[in-house]
Write a protein that holds these residues in place. Sequence first.
Motif, PDB file in Angstrom:
ATOM      1  N   SER A  26       0.858  -1.182   0.000  1.00 56.41           N
ATOM      2  CA  SER A  26       0.000   0.000   0.000  1.00 56.41           C
ATOM      3  C   SER A  26       0.897   1.237   0.000  1.00 56.41           C
ATOM      4  O   SER A  26       2.120   1.140   0.177  1.00 56.41           O
ATOM      5  N   LEU A  27       0.288   2.395  -0.167  1.00 56.79           N
ATOM      6  CA  LEU A  27       1.048   3.640  -0.108  1.00 56.79           C
ATOM      7  C   LEU A  27       1.738   3.783   1.244  1.00 56.79           C
ATOM      8  O   LEU A  27       2.917   4.139   1.326  1.00 56.79           O
ATOM      9  N   GLN A  28       1.015   3.453   2.325  1.00 53.15           N
ATOM     10  CA  GLN A  28       1.587   3.564   3.670  1.00 53.15           C
ATOM     11  C   GLN A  28       2.731   2.560   3.861  1.00 53.15           C
ATOM     12  O   GLN A  28       3.759   2.896   4.465  1.00 53.15           O
ATOM     13  N   GLU A  29       2.555   1.343   3.356  1.00 55.49           N
ATOM     14  CA  GLU A  29       3.624   0.343   3.478  1.00 55.49           C
ATOM     15  C   GLU A  29       4.847   0.745   2.665  1.00 55.49           C
ATOM     16  O   GLU A  29       5.985   0.531   3.093  1.00 55.49           O
ATOM     17  N   THR A  30       4.629   1.337   1.492  1.00 55.45           N
ATOM     18  CA  THR A  30       5.748   1.803   0.672  1.00 55.45           C
ATOM     19  C   THR A  30       6.535   2.873   1.413  1.00 55.45           C
ATOM     20  O   THR A  30       7.770   2.842   1.447  1.00 55.45           O
ATOM     21  N   ALA A  31       5.826   3.811   2.025  1.00 52.09           N
ATOM     22  CA  ALA A  31       6.496   4.871   2.788  1.00 52.09           C
ATOM     23  C   ALA A  31       7.284   4.266   3.956  1.00 52.09           C
ATOM     24  O   ALA A  31       8.427   4.656   4.218  1.00 52.09           O
ATOM     25  N   GLU A  32       6.682   3.306   4.647  1.00 49.63           N
ATOM     26  CA  GLU A  32       7.362   2.649   5.767  1.00 49.63           C
ATOM     27  C   GLU A  32       8.599   1.897   5.270  1.00 49.63           C
ATOM     28  O   GLU A  32       9.670   1.968   5.866  1.00 49.63           O
ATOM     29  N   PHE A  33       8.447   1.173   4.165  1.00 49.19           N
ATOM     30  CA  PHE A  33       9.555   0.420   3.576  1.00 49.19           C
ATOM     31  C   PHE A  33      10.720   1.346   3.255  1.00 49.19           C
ATOM     32  O   PHE A  33      11.870   1.054   3.576  1.00 49.19           O
ATOM     33  N   GLU A  34      10.415   2.480   2.622  1.00 52.87           N
ATOM     34  CA  GLU A  34      11.470   3.411   2.244  1.00 52.87           C
ATOM     35  C   GLU A  34      12.129   4.047   3.466  1.00 52.87           C
ATOM     36  O   GLU A  34      13.323   4.332   3.446  1.00 52.87           O
ATOM     37  N   THR A  35      11.366   4.251   4.526  1.00 56.70           N
ATOM     38  CA  THR A  35      11.927   4.795   5.759  1.00 56.70           C
ATOM     39  C   THR A  35      12.889   3.805   6.401  1.00 56.70           C
ATOM     40  O   THR A  35      13.944   4.182   6.912  1.00 56.70           O
ATOM     41  N   LEU A  36      12.532   2.529   6.356  1.00 62.88           N
ATOM     42  CA  LEU A  36      13.341   1.487   6.993  1.00 62.88           C
ATOM     43  C   LEU A  36      14.471   0.985   6.102  1.00 62.88           C
ATOM     44  O   LEU A  36      15.353   0.270   6.582  1.00 62.88           O
ATOM     45  N   ASP A  37      14.431   1.309   4.816  1.00 64.25           N
ATOM     46  CA  ASP A  37      15.346   0.735   3.832  1.00 64.25           C
ATOM     47  C   ASP A  37      16.805   1.019   4.173  1.00 64.25           C
ATOM     48  O   ASP A  37      17.246   2.158   4.152  1.00 64.25           O
ATOM     49  N   GLU A  42      24.121  -3.178   3.827  1.00 64.50           N
ATOM     50  CA  GLU A  42      23.480  -3.575   5.075  1.00 64.50           C
ATOM     51  C   GLU A  42      22.361  -4.578   4.817  1.00 64.50           C
ATOM     52  O   GLU A  42      22.143  -5.482   5.601  1.00 64.50           O
ATOM     53  N   THR A  43      21.657  -4.438   3.700  1.00 60.37           N
ATOM     54  CA  THR A  43      20.567  -5.354   3.370  1.00 60.37           C
ATOM     55  C   THR A  43      21.088  -6.780   3.282  1.00 60.37           C
ATOM     56  O   THR A  43      20.498  -7.701   3.831  1.00 60.37           O
ATOM     57  N   VAL A  44      22.197  -6.959   2.595  1.00 61.20           N
ATOM     58  CA  VAL A  44      22.781  -8.294   2.464  1.00 61.20           C
ATOM     59  C   VAL A  44      23.176  -8.821   3.837  1.00 61.20           C
ATOM     60  O   VAL A  44      22.918  -9.966   4.175  1.00 61.20           O
ATOM     61  N   GLN A  45      23.802  -7.973   4.660  1.00 64.33           N
ATOM     62  CA  GLN A  45      24.226  -8.396   5.987  1.00 64.33           C
ATOM     63  C   GLN A  45      23.033  -8.747   6.873  1.00 64.33           C
ATOM     64  O   GLN A  45      23.062  -9.737   7.591  1.00 64.33           O
ATOM     65  N   ALA A  57      17.988  -9.535  14.874  1.00 64.86           N
ATOM     66  CA  ALA A  57      17.638  -8.357  14.090  1.00 64.86           C
ATOM     67  C   ALA A  57      16.726  -7.468  14.913  1.00 64.86           C
ATOM     68  O   ALA A  57      15.915  -7.943  15.695  1.00 64.86           O
ATOM     69  N   GLY A  58      16.872  -6.180  14.716  1.00 66.20           N
ATOM     70  CA  GLY A  58      15.996  -5.240  15.394  1.00 66.20           C
ATOM     71  C   GLY A  58      14.615  -5.230  14.758  1.00 66.20           C
ATOM     72  O   GLY A  58      14.416  -5.769  13.670  1.00 66.20           O
ATOM     73  N   PRO A  59      13.648  -4.635  15.424  1.00 62.43           N
ATOM     74  CA  PRO A  59      12.283  -4.588  14.893  1.00 62.43           C
ATOM     75  C   PRO A  59      12.206  -3.934  13.524  1.00 62.43           C
ATOM     76  O   PRO A  59      11.436  -4.358  12.678  1.00 62.43           O
ATOM     77  N   GLY A  60      13.032  -2.916  13.284  1.00 62.46           N
ATOM     78  CA  GLY A  60      13.037  -2.258  11.981  1.00 62.46           C
ATOM     79  C   GLY A  60      13.525  -3.174  10.882  1.00 62.46           C
ATOM     80  O   GLY A  60      12.987  -3.184   9.778  1.00 62.46           O
ATOM     81  N   GLU A  61      14.543  -3.964  11.190  1.00 63.72           N
ATOM     82  CA  GLU A  61      15.077  -4.902  10.207  1.00 63.72           C
ATOM     83  C   GLU A  61      14.067  -5.989   9.886  1.00 63.72           C
ATOM     84  O   GLU A  61      13.872  -6.354   8.723  1.00 63.72           O
ATOM     85  N   ILE A  62      13.413  -6.494  10.905  1.00 63.37           N
ATOM     86  CA  ILE A  62      12.413  -7.549  10.700  1.00 63.37           C
ATOM     87  C   ILE A  62      11.240  -7.010   9.884  1.00 63.37           C
ATOM     88  O   ILE A  62      10.791  -7.652   8.937  1.00 63.37           O
ATOM     89  N   ARG A  63      10.772  -5.821  10.230  1.00 62.63           N
ATOM     90  CA  ARG A  63       9.654  -5.224   9.493  1.00 62.63           C
ATOM     91  C   ARG A  63      10.043  -4.959   8.045  1.00 62.63           C
ATOM     92  O   ARG A  63       9.261  -5.198   7.128  1.00 62.63           O
ATOM     93  N   TRP A  64      11.262  -4.485   7.811  1.00 63.73           N
ATOM     94  CA  TRP A  64      11.720  -4.236   6.452  1.00 63.73           C
ATOM     95  C   TRP A  64      11.695  -5.527   5.644  1.00 63.73           C
ATOM     96  O   TRP A  64      11.239  -5.545   4.502  1.00 63.73           O
TER      97      TRP A  64
END
Length: 96
Positions: A26-37, A42-45, A57-64
């Motif tokens: 959704s638009l909200q999930e996209t915004a959240e994804f980009e905030t956590l990106d 780091e993504t690979v790690q 992993a922290g909550p932000g990493e898990i949610r991402w």
Amino acid sequence: MIDQTHDAPRRYFVDAQGHRVLIGLSLQETAEFETLDPSSKETVQIGARIRENEGIAGPGEIRWLELYSKHEGAWRAWIAQSQAAQTQDLSFVNYV
């Protein structure tokens, strides 16, 4: 249909208000994804660490990763559907 003569198709669409929205989110999930990106390194790690249980992993990493998985699944389904439609468009070809 997928245009395979140029770069890969975009992984997002633009909604009626002009917002970029990732396929499957959704638009909200996209915004959240980009905030956590995190950055690509780091993504690979993060992914490797979670898969190998080498760290918590922290909550932000898990949610991402949850959002990325949701987007990736929808993206793959969209690609498969597009390829199937492209194959049907070639039904005039006689494969004998």
